[in-house]
Scaffold this active site. Structure first.
Site, PDB file in Angstrom:
ATOM      1  N   ASP A   1      -6.995   4.332  -4.499  1.00 35.42           N
ATOM      2  CA  ASP A   1      -7.652   4.214  -3.190  1.00 35.42           C
ATOM      3  C   ASP A   1      -8.263   5.600  -2.941  1.00 35.42           C
ATOM      4  O   ASP A   1      -8.446   6.370  -3.902  1.00 35.42           O
ATOM      5  CB  ASP A   1      -6.617   3.826  -2.100  1.00 35.42           C
ATOM      6  CG  ASP A   1      -7.268   3.318  -0.813  1.00 35.42           C
ATOM      7  OD1 ASP A   1      -7.669   2.149  -0.773  1.00 35.42           O
ATOM      8  OD2 ASP A   1      -7.412   4.098   0.152  1.00 35.42           O
TER       9      ASP A   1
ATOM     10  N   LYS B   1       0.863  -1.186   0.000  1.00 34.60           N
ATOM     11  CA  LYS B   1       0.000   0.000   0.000  1.00 34.60           C
ATOM     12  C   LYS B   1       0.893   1.226   0.000  1.00 34.60           C
ATOM     13  O   LYS B   1       2.025   1.161   0.480  1.00 34.60           O
ATOM     14  CB  LYS B   1      -0.853   0.009   1.277  1.00 34.60           C
ATOM     15  CG  LYS B   1      -2.061   0.893   1.187  1.00 34.60           C
ATOM     16  CD  LYS B   1      -3.246   0.153   0.610  1.00 34.60           C
ATOM     17  CE  LYS B   1      -4.414   1.050   0.367  1.00 34.60           C
ATOM     18  NZ  LYS B   1      -5.613   0.269  -0.028  1.00 34.60           N
TER      19      LYS B   1
HETATM   20  N1  GLU Z   1      -7.340   0.133  -2.785  1.00 36.32           N
HETATM   21  C1  GLU Z   1      -8.091  -1.019  -3.131  1.00 36.32           C
HETATM   22  C2  GLU Z   1      -8.175  -1.973  -1.950  1.00 36.32           C
HETATM   23  O1  GLU Z   1      -8.232  -1.534  -0.819  1.00 36.32           O
HETATM   24  C3  GLU Z   1      -7.650  -1.643  -4.444  1.00 36.32           C
HETATM   25  C4  GLU Z   1      -6.243  -2.119  -4.527  1.00 36.32           C
HETATM   26  C5  GLU Z   1      -5.832  -2.590  -5.936  1.00 36.32           C
HETATM   27  O2  GLU Z   1      -6.674  -2.629  -6.828  1.00 36.32           O
HETATM   28  O3  GLU Z   1      -4.656  -2.918  -6.085  1.00 36.32           O
HETATM   29  O4  GLU Z   1      -8.238  -3.163  -2.077  1.00 36.32           O
END
Ligand code: GLU
Length: 449
Positions: free
Chosen positions: A168, A128
Protein backbone atom coordinates in the site's frame (compact mmCIF):
# COMPACT_ATOMS: atom_id res chain seq x y z
CA UNK A 1 -38.06 -2.34 13.75
CA UNK A 2 -37.67 0.71 11.52
CA UNK A 3 -34.40 0.24 9.66
CA UNK A 4 -33.69 4.00 9.42
CA UNK A 5 -33.86 4.44 13.19
CA UNK A 6 -31.83 1.29 13.66
CA UNK A 7 -29.12 2.55 11.26
CA UNK A 8 -29.00 5.98 12.98
CA UNK A 9 -28.78 4.39 16.46
CA UNK A 10 -26.10 2.07 15.17
CA UNK A 11 -23.92 4.95 13.90
CA UNK A 12 -24.30 6.58 17.29
CA UNK A 13 -23.17 3.38 18.95
CA UNK A 14 -20.07 3.19 16.70
CA UNK A 15 -19.19 6.84 17.37
CA UNK A 16 -19.52 6.39 21.15
CA UNK A 17 -17.49 3.21 21.24
CA UNK A 18 -14.34 4.73 19.70
CA UNK A 19 -14.89 8.49 19.83
CA UNK A 20 -11.46 9.39 18.40
CA UNK A 21 -11.66 7.20 15.29
CA UNK A 22 -13.04 9.81 12.88
CA UNK A 23 -12.00 8.35 9.50
CA UNK A 24 -13.24 4.95 10.59
CA UNK A 25 -16.65 6.49 11.46
CA UNK A 26 -16.72 8.15 8.05
CA UNK A 27 -16.14 4.80 6.33
CA UNK A 28 -18.82 3.04 8.41
CA UNK A 29 -21.34 5.83 7.79
CA UNK A 30 -20.73 5.66 4.05
CA UNK A 31 -21.50 1.94 4.00
CA UNK A 32 -24.43 2.00 6.42
CA UNK A 33 -26.07 4.92 4.56
CA UNK A 34 -26.65 2.54 1.64
CA UNK A 35 -27.99 -0.34 3.69
CA UNK A 36 -31.36 0.89 4.98
CA UNK A 37 -33.45 -0.81 2.26
CA UNK A 38 -31.43 -4.01 2.67
CA UNK A 39 -32.00 -4.11 6.42
CA UNK A 40 -35.70 -3.35 5.86
CA UNK A 41 -36.07 -6.35 3.55
CA UNK A 42 -33.85 -8.73 5.52
CA UNK A 43 -34.64 -8.26 9.20
CA UNK A 44 -32.45 -11.29 9.90
CA UNK A 45 -29.40 -9.02 9.49
CA UNK A 46 -30.69 -6.90 12.35
CA UNK A 47 -31.66 -9.91 14.49
CA UNK A 48 -28.24 -11.48 13.93
CA UNK A 49 -26.57 -8.15 14.86
CA UNK A 50 -24.53 -8.31 11.67
CA UNK A 51 -23.68 -4.59 11.69
CA UNK A 52 -22.46 -4.73 15.30
CA UNK A 53 -20.35 -7.78 14.43
CA UNK A 54 -19.03 -6.57 11.07
CA UNK A 55 -17.59 -3.28 12.42
CA UNK A 56 -15.57 -5.11 15.06
CA UNK A 57 -12.28 -6.51 13.71
CA UNK A 58 -11.91 -10.20 14.50
CA UNK A 59 -8.48 -9.41 15.90
CA UNK A 60 -6.04 -6.46 16.03
CA UNK A 61 -2.36 -7.02 16.64
CA UNK A 62 -0.31 -4.05 17.87
CA UNK A 63 3.39 -4.45 18.46
CA UNK A 64 6.75 -2.80 19.01
CA UNK A 65 9.13 -2.50 16.05
CA UNK A 66 12.64 -1.54 17.17
CA UNK A 67 15.32 -0.95 14.51
CA UNK A 68 18.69 0.69 14.09
CA UNK A 69 19.51 3.38 11.53
CA UNK A 70 22.74 3.53 9.53
CA UNK A 71 24.44 5.57 12.27
CA UNK A 72 23.58 2.97 14.90
CA UNK A 73 20.80 5.08 16.52
CA UNK A 74 17.85 3.07 17.83
CA UNK A 75 14.28 3.89 16.77
CA UNK A 76 10.97 2.41 17.86
CA UNK A 77 7.92 2.34 15.61
CA UNK A 78 4.52 0.83 16.15
CA UNK A 79 3.34 -2.09 14.03
CA UNK A 80 -0.27 -3.06 13.37
CA UNK A 81 -2.29 -5.72 11.64
CA UNK A 82 -6.06 -5.44 11.71
CA UNK A 83 -7.50 -8.87 10.87
CA UNK A 84 -10.94 -7.63 10.07
CA UNK A 85 -13.13 -10.34 8.63
CA UNK A 86 -12.45 -13.89 7.49
CA UNK A 87 -15.99 -14.94 6.48
CA UNK A 88 -15.08 -15.22 2.79
CA UNK A 89 -11.46 -16.36 3.04
CA UNK A 90 -8.14 -15.62 4.74
CA UNK A 91 -7.52 -11.98 5.73
CA UNK A 92 -6.15 -10.09 2.74
CA UNK A 93 -5.00 -6.51 2.37
CA UNK A 94 -2.02 -4.22 2.17
CA UNK A 95 0.53 -2.75 4.54
CA UNK A 96 0.83 1.04 4.78
CA UNK A 97 4.15 2.49 5.93
CA UNK A 98 3.63 6.20 6.50
CA UNK A 99 3.85 8.64 9.40
CA UNK A 100 0.06 9.14 9.34
CA UNK A 101 -0.66 5.48 10.17
CA UNK A 102 -2.58 4.79 13.36
CA UNK A 103 -5.35 2.45 14.46
CA UNK A 104 -8.09 4.78 13.16
CA UNK A 105 -6.66 4.87 9.64
CA UNK A 106 -6.04 1.12 9.54
CA UNK A 107 -9.52 0.33 10.81
CA UNK A 108 -11.01 2.50 8.07
CA UNK A 109 -8.82 0.83 5.44
CA UNK A 110 -9.48 -2.66 6.81
CA UNK A 111 -13.23 -2.07 6.90
CA UNK A 112 -13.21 -0.87 3.28
CA UNK A 113 -11.08 -3.84 2.31
CA UNK A 114 -13.67 -6.33 3.59
CA UNK A 115 -16.28 -5.02 1.13
CA UNK A 116 -13.81 -4.45 -1.69
CA UNK A 117 -12.52 -8.00 -1.45
CA UNK A 118 -16.07 -9.31 -1.38
CA UNK A 119 -16.75 -7.35 -4.58
CA UNK A 120 -13.82 -9.00 -6.40
CA UNK A 121 -15.84 -12.25 -6.39
CA UNK A 122 -12.67 -14.04 -5.16
CA UNK A 123 -12.43 -16.01 -1.87
CA UNK A 124 -10.75 -13.24 0.14
CA UNK A 125 -11.39 -11.98 3.66
CA UNK A 126 -10.28 -8.48 4.62
CA UNK A 127 -7.45 -7.00 6.65
CA UNK A 128 -4.97 -4.16 6.67
CA UNK A 129 -1.76 -3.36 8.46
CA UNK A 130 1.24 -1.14 8.60
CA UNK A 131 3.32 1.15 10.72
CA UNK A 132 3.99 4.80 11.44
CA UNK A 133 7.44 4.16 9.91
CA UNK A 134 8.03 6.43 6.92
CA UNK A 135 10.06 4.87 4.12
CA UNK A 136 10.76 8.29 2.59
CA UNK A 137 14.32 9.42 3.23
CA UNK A 138 15.48 6.02 4.52
CA UNK A 139 18.31 3.98 2.98
CA UNK A 140 17.70 0.48 1.61
CA UNK A 141 19.49 -1.07 4.58
CA UNK A 142 17.39 0.94 7.05
CA UNK A 143 14.21 -0.18 5.30
CA UNK A 144 15.49 -3.77 5.39
CA UNK A 145 16.24 -3.66 9.12
CA UNK A 146 12.82 -2.17 9.81
CA UNK A 147 11.02 -4.78 7.67
CA UNK A 148 12.90 -7.66 9.31
CA UNK A 149 12.07 -6.36 12.78
CA UNK A 150 8.42 -5.88 11.75
CA UNK A 151 8.20 -9.50 10.59
CA UNK A 152 9.98 -10.82 13.70
CA UNK A 153 6.65 -10.23 15.44
CA UNK A 154 4.14 -10.41 12.61
CA UNK A 155 5.22 -13.83 11.33
CA UNK A 156 3.37 -15.43 14.25
CA UNK A 157 0.08 -14.08 12.95
CA UNK A 158 0.16 -14.39 9.14
CA UNK A 159 0.42 -17.25 6.67
CA UNK A 160 -0.83 -18.58 3.39
CA UNK A 161 -4.12 -19.84 4.80
CA UNK A 162 -4.44 -17.20 7.52
CA UNK A 163 -3.51 -13.69 6.43
CA UNK A 164 -1.71 -12.58 3.27
CA UNK A 165 -0.35 -9.01 3.39
CA UNK A 166 0.55 -6.96 0.30
CA UNK A 167 1.66 -3.40 -0.41
CA UNK A 168 0.00 0.00 0.00
CA UNK A 169 1.36 3.55 0.48
CA UNK A 170 5.09 3.36 1.30
CA UNK A 171 5.18 -0.40 0.83
CA UNK A 172 6.18 -1.69 -2.61
CA UNK A 173 8.11 -4.63 -4.05
CA UNK A 174 11.26 -3.71 -2.08
CA UNK A 175 9.48 -3.84 1.28
CA UNK A 176 7.53 -6.98 0.34
CA UNK A 177 10.85 -8.61 -0.60
CA UNK A 178 12.46 -7.86 2.77
CA UNK A 179 9.35 -8.96 4.68
CA UNK A 180 9.02 -12.16 2.65
CA UNK A 181 12.73 -12.96 3.13
CA UNK A 182 12.48 -12.73 6.91
CA UNK A 183 9.18 -14.63 6.97
CA UNK A 184 10.77 -17.46 4.98
CA UNK A 185 13.83 -17.47 7.24
CA UNK A 186 11.73 -17.74 10.40
CA UNK A 187 9.19 -20.26 9.13
CA UNK A 188 11.47 -22.25 6.81
CA UNK A 189 8.58 -22.24 4.39
CA UNK A 190 8.44 -20.83 0.84
CA UNK A 191 4.73 -20.12 0.39
CA UNK A 192 2.68 -17.33 -1.09
CA UNK A 193 2.23 -15.65 2.29
CA UNK A 194 2.58 -12.21 0.65
CA UNK A 195 1.44 -10.79 -2.65
CA UNK A 196 3.03 -8.01 -4.65
CA UNK A 197 6.21 -10.10 -4.84
CA UNK A 198 8.60 -9.57 -7.74
CA UNK A 199 7.68 -11.80 -10.70
CA UNK A 200 11.08 -13.53 -10.70
CA UNK A 201 10.33 -15.18 -7.34
CA UNK A 202 6.59 -15.73 -7.19
CA UNK A 203 4.89 -12.45 -8.05
CA UNK A 204 2.19 -12.10 -10.67
CA UNK A 205 2.79 -10.25 -13.87
CA UNK A 206 0.66 -7.10 -14.08
CA UNK A 207 0.31 -6.77 -10.25
CA UNK A 208 1.98 -3.31 -10.19
CA UNK A 209 -0.27 -2.10 -13.02
CA UNK A 210 -3.43 -3.82 -11.77
CA UNK A 211 -5.06 -1.12 -9.62
CA UNK A 212 -4.54 1.64 -12.21
CA UNK A 213 -5.56 -0.52 -15.16
CA UNK A 214 -8.60 -1.72 -13.20
CA UNK A 215 -9.69 1.88 -12.56
CA UNK A 216 -9.50 2.61 -16.30
CA UNK A 217 -11.49 -0.56 -17.12
CA UNK A 218 -14.12 0.42 -14.57
CA UNK A 219 -14.45 3.91 -16.11
CA UNK A 220 -14.71 2.28 -19.54
CA UNK A 221 -17.59 0.12 -18.25
CA UNK A 222 -19.40 3.10 -16.71
CA UNK A 223 -19.25 5.01 -19.99
CA UNK A 224 -20.22 1.99 -22.06
CA UNK A 225 -23.30 1.57 -19.89
CA UNK A 226 -24.29 5.11 -20.93
CA UNK A 227 -23.68 4.33 -24.61
CA UNK A 228 -20.43 6.33 -24.51
CA UNK A 229 -16.70 5.52 -24.54
CA UNK A 230 -13.35 6.82 -23.30
CA UNK A 231 -12.37 7.88 -26.80
CA UNK A 232 -11.26 11.54 -26.74
CA UNK A 233 -12.32 12.12 -23.11
CA UNK A 234 -10.08 14.55 -21.20
CA UNK A 235 -8.99 13.16 -17.84
CA UNK A 236 -7.29 14.51 -14.76
CA UNK A 237 -5.59 12.41 -12.11
CA UNK A 238 -4.25 13.24 -8.68
CA UNK A 239 -1.56 10.86 -7.32
CA UNK A 240 1.48 9.86 -9.30
CA UNK A 241 2.17 6.55 -7.55
CA UNK A 242 1.49 3.12 -9.02
CA UNK A 243 -2.26 3.70 -9.21
CA UNK A 244 -2.09 7.11 -10.88
CA UNK A 245 0.64 6.33 -13.40
CA UNK A 246 -0.88 3.05 -14.58
CA UNK A 247 -4.36 4.58 -14.72
CA UNK A 248 -2.86 7.25 -17.02
CA UNK A 249 -1.23 4.54 -19.13
CA UNK A 250 -4.39 2.48 -19.62
CA UNK A 251 -6.68 5.49 -20.10
CA UNK A 252 -4.34 6.72 -22.85
CA UNK A 253 -4.27 3.27 -24.48
CA UNK A 254 -8.08 3.25 -24.42
CA UNK A 255 -8.23 6.55 -26.33
CA UNK A 256 -8.62 9.10 -23.53
CA UNK A 257 -6.44 12.20 -23.13
CA UNK A 258 -4.81 12.76 -19.72
CA UNK A 259 -4.28 16.51 -19.35
CA UNK A 260 -3.53 16.94 -15.65
CA UNK A 261 -1.89 15.14 -12.76
CA UNK A 262 -0.18 16.04 -9.49
CA UNK A 263 2.15 15.09 -6.64
CA UNK A 264 2.92 16.53 -3.19
CA UNK A 265 4.48 19.74 -4.61
CA UNK A 266 1.97 20.74 -7.25
CA UNK A 267 0.30 19.77 -10.50
CA UNK A 268 1.05 19.60 -14.19
CA UNK A 269 -1.29 20.89 -16.89
CA UNK A 270 -0.51 19.36 -20.26
CA UNK A 271 -3.16 20.42 -22.80
CA UNK A 272 -1.67 18.13 -25.47
CA UNK A 273 -2.21 15.08 -23.25
CA UNK A 274 0.18 12.40 -22.17
CA UNK A 275 1.60 9.92 -24.71
CA UNK A 276 3.92 6.91 -24.61
CA UNK A 277 7.11 9.01 -24.65
CA UNK A 278 5.90 11.33 -21.89
CA UNK A 279 4.77 8.33 -19.81
CA UNK A 280 8.18 6.71 -20.09
CA UNK A 281 9.74 9.98 -18.88
CA UNK A 282 7.23 10.21 -16.01
CA UNK A 283 7.84 6.61 -14.90
CA UNK A 284 11.59 7.19 -14.79
CA UNK A 285 11.10 10.52 -12.98
CA UNK A 286 8.74 9.13 -10.34
CA UNK A 287 9.72 5.47 -9.90
CA UNK A 288 13.47 5.61 -10.50
CA UNK A 289 14.73 9.13 -9.81
CA UNK A 290 11.96 10.11 -7.34
CA UNK A 291 12.13 13.65 -8.74
CA UNK A 292 9.62 16.52 -8.86
CA UNK A 293 6.94 16.94 -11.54
CA UNK A 294 8.47 20.37 -12.16
CA UNK A 295 10.89 18.60 -14.53
CA UNK A 296 7.96 17.38 -16.65
CA UNK A 297 6.64 20.93 -16.94
CA UNK A 298 10.07 22.17 -18.04
CA UNK A 299 10.65 19.36 -20.55
CA UNK A 300 7.45 19.15 -22.58
CA UNK A 301 6.21 21.97 -24.82
CA UNK A 302 2.81 23.52 -23.89
CA UNK A 303 2.80 21.79 -20.49
CA UNK A 304 3.51 23.65 -17.28
CA UNK A 305 3.98 22.91 -13.59
CA UNK A 306 1.72 24.76 -11.15
CA UNK A 307 3.52 24.91 -7.81
CA UNK A 308 1.36 24.11 -4.76
CA UNK A 309 -1.82 23.77 -6.84
CA UNK A 310 -4.12 20.77 -6.94
CA UNK A 311 -5.27 19.31 -10.20
CA UNK A 312 -9.05 19.68 -9.80
CA UNK A 313 -9.47 23.08 -11.49
CA UNK A 314 -8.18 21.76 -14.83
CA UNK A 315 -11.24 21.36 -17.09
CA UNK A 316 -11.94 17.70 -17.82
CA UNK A 317 -14.58 15.11 -18.70
CA UNK A 318 -13.45 12.65 -16.02
CA UNK A 319 -11.57 12.99 -12.73
CA UNK A 320 -9.58 10.22 -11.06
CA UNK A 321 -8.48 10.77 -7.45
CA UNK A 322 -5.66 8.28 -6.91
CA UNK A 323 -3.66 9.63 -3.96
CA UNK A 324 -5.16 9.18 -0.48
CA UNK A 325 -8.28 9.52 1.70
CA UNK A 326 -10.20 12.82 1.81
CA UNK A 327 -8.12 14.43 -0.94
CA UNK A 328 -11.10 15.71 -2.97
CA UNK A 329 -13.06 18.32 -1.00
CA UNK A 330 -16.45 19.92 -1.44
CA UNK A 331 -14.96 23.00 -3.16
CA UNK A 332 -13.03 20.72 -5.54
CA UNK A 333 -16.25 18.91 -6.45
CA UNK A 334 -17.89 22.29 -7.06
CA UNK A 335 -15.08 23.28 -9.42
CA UNK A 336 -15.37 19.97 -11.27
CA UNK A 337 -19.12 20.47 -11.69
CA UNK A 338 -18.70 24.08 -12.90
CA UNK A 339 -16.16 22.90 -15.46
CA UNK A 340 -18.61 20.34 -16.85
CA UNK A 341 -16.92 17.20 -15.53
CA UNK A 342 -19.06 14.12 -16.25
CA UNK A 343 -17.68 11.63 -13.76
CA UNK A 344 -15.44 10.90 -10.79
CA UNK A 345 -13.90 7.45 -10.61
CA UNK A 346 -12.01 6.74 -7.38
CA UNK A 347 -8.60 5.06 -7.58
CA UNK A 348 -7.62 5.55 -3.93
CA UNK A 349 -9.54 4.54 -0.82
CA UNK A 350 -12.24 7.04 0.23
CA UNK A 351 -10.64 10.04 -1.54
CA UNK A 352 -13.85 12.10 -1.75
CA UNK A 353 -15.21 13.66 1.43
CA UNK A 354 -18.92 12.96 2.17
CA UNK A 355 -19.77 16.56 1.21
CA UNK A 356 -17.92 16.16 -2.09
CA UNK A 357 -19.83 12.93 -2.82
CA UNK A 358 -23.17 14.65 -2.16
CA UNK A 359 -22.23 17.42 -4.56
CA UNK A 360 -21.02 15.01 -7.24
CA UNK A 361 -24.30 13.12 -7.03
CA UNK A 362 -26.41 16.32 -7.03
CA UNK A 363 -24.56 17.50 -10.14
CA UNK A 364 -25.56 14.16 -11.75
CA UNK A 365 -21.97 13.17 -12.45
CA UNK A 366 -21.12 9.50 -12.62
CA UNK A 367 -19.46 8.41 -9.39
CA UNK A 368 -17.71 5.16 -8.52
CA UNK A 369 -16.44 4.46 -5.00
CA UNK A 370 -12.88 3.20 -4.55
CA UNK A 371 -13.99 -0.12 -3.12
CA UNK A 372 -15.43 -0.92 -6.57
CA UNK A 373 -13.20 0.91 -9.02
CA UNK A 374 -9.85 0.28 -7.31
CA UNK A 375 -10.48 -3.40 -6.57
CA UNK A 376 -8.28 -4.48 -9.50
CA UNK A 377 -5.16 -4.41 -7.33
CA UNK A 378 -6.35 -6.82 -4.70
CA UNK A 379 -8.05 -8.89 -7.41
CA UNK A 380 -4.68 -9.51 -9.10
CA UNK A 381 -3.26 -10.25 -5.63
CA UNK A 382 -5.93 -12.96 -5.49
CA UNK A 383 -4.74 -14.20 -8.88
CA UNK A 384 -1.15 -14.20 -7.57
CA UNK A 385 -2.31 -16.47 -4.74
CA UNK A 386 -3.95 -18.80 -7.26
CA UNK A 387 -0.79 -18.98 -9.38
CA UNK A 388 1.32 -19.65 -6.27
CA UNK A 389 -1.01 -22.50 -5.20
CA UNK A 390 -0.87 -24.04 -8.65
CA UNK A 391 2.88 -23.34 -8.91
CA UNK A 392 2.43 -21.76 -12.31
CA UNK A 393 2.95 -18.36 -13.91
CA UNK A 394 0.33 -16.87 -16.16
CA UNK A 395 1.25 -14.51 -19.00
CA UNK A 396 0.46 -10.80 -18.88
CA UNK A 397 -2.32 -11.37 -21.38
CA UNK A 398 -3.91 -14.11 -19.26
CA UNK A 399 -3.82 -11.97 -16.11
CA UNK A 400 -5.14 -8.96 -18.03
CA UNK A 401 -8.09 -10.98 -19.32
CA UNK A 402 -8.99 -12.08 -15.80
CA UNK A 403 -8.63 -8.50 -14.58
CA UNK A 404 -10.95 -7.16 -17.28
CA UNK A 405 -13.48 -9.86 -16.54
CA UNK A 406 -13.37 -9.12 -12.80
CA UNK A 407 -13.79 -5.35 -13.30
CA UNK A 408 -16.75 -5.98 -15.59
CA UNK A 409 -18.36 -8.30 -13.02
CA UNK A 410 -17.87 -5.74 -10.26
CA UNK A 411 -19.47 -3.11 -12.48
CA UNK A 412 -22.44 -5.35 -13.30
CA UNK A 413 -22.88 -6.49 -9.69
CA UNK A 414 -22.91 -2.88 -8.44
CA UNK A 415 -25.55 -1.85 -10.97
CA UNK A 416 -27.72 -4.90 -10.34
CA UNK A 417 -27.60 -4.56 -6.55
CA UNK A 418 -28.39 -0.83 -6.73
CA UNK A 419 -31.35 -1.44 -9.04
CA UNK A 420 -32.66 -4.32 -6.92
CA UNK A 421 -32.86 -2.08 -3.85
CA UNK A 422 -34.40 0.93 -5.58
CA UNK A 423 -31.32 3.04 -6.26
CA UNK A 424 -30.66 2.51 -9.98
CA UNK A 425 -27.35 3.85 -11.30
CA UNK A 426 -25.97 4.48 -7.79
CA UNK A 427 -22.59 2.71 -7.83
CA UNK A 428 -21.87 3.61 -4.22
CA UNK A 429 -25.07 2.00 -2.98
CA UNK A 430 -24.58 -1.00 -5.27
CA UNK A 431 -20.99 -1.59 -4.13
CA UNK A 432 -21.92 -1.34 -0.46
CA UNK A 433 -24.95 -3.60 -0.82
CA UNK A 434 -23.29 -6.31 -2.92
CA UNK A 435 -20.12 -6.27 -0.79
CA UNK A 436 -22.09 -6.35 2.46
CA UNK A 437 -24.63 -9.06 1.60
CA UNK A 438 -22.05 -11.62 0.59
CA UNK A 439 -20.08 -11.19 3.81
CA UNK A 440 -23.21 -10.97 5.99
CA UNK A 441 -24.67 -14.18 4.54
CA UNK A 442 -21.39 -16.04 5.06
CA UNK A 443 -21.25 -14.80 8.66
CA UNK A 444 -24.76 -16.09 9.30
CA UNK A 445 -23.86 -19.46 7.74
CA UNK A 446 -20.81 -19.77 9.98
CA UNK A 447 -22.62 -18.92 13.22
CA UNK A 448 -21.52 -16.77 16.13
CA UNK A 449 -17.74 -16.85 15.91
N1 GLU B 1 -3.50 -2.02 -0.74
C1 GLU B 1 -4.25 -2.45 -1.87
C2 GLU B 1 -5.73 -2.11 -1.69
O1 GLU B 1 -6.05 -1.10 -1.10
C3 GLU B 1 -3.96 -3.88 -2.27
C4 GLU B 1 -4.23 -4.94 -1.26
C5 GLU B 1 -3.76 -6.34 -1.68
O2 GLU B 1 -3.29 -6.51 -2.80
O3 GLU B 1 -3.88 -7.24 -0.85
O4 GLU B 1 -6.61 -2.78 -2.14
Amino acid sequence: MDSKTYAADFLDYVAKKDPAQKVFHQAVKEVVSSLTPVLQQHLLYIKERILERIVEPERTIIFRVPWQDDKGEIHVNRGFRVQYNSALGPYKGGMRFHNTVNQDVLKFLGFEQVFKNSLTTLPLGGGKGGSDFDTRGKSDSEVMRFCHSFINELYHHIGYHTDIPAGDLGCGAREIGYMFGQYKKLTNDFTGAFTGKKPNWGGSLLRPEATGYGVAYFAQNMLKNKGDSLEGKTCIISGTGNVGIYAMEKLTLLGAKVVGFMDYDGSVYDPDGIDAEKLAFLKDLVFVRRGSLKEYGEKFKHSHFRSGKKTWDIPCDLAFPTACENELLEEDAKTLALNGCKGVCEGSNMPCTPQAIDLIKEAKMLYSPGKASNAGGVAVSGLEMTQNSMRVYWTREEVDQYLQRIMTSIHTNCLEAAAQYGMPGDYMAGANIFGFKKVADAMIDQGLV
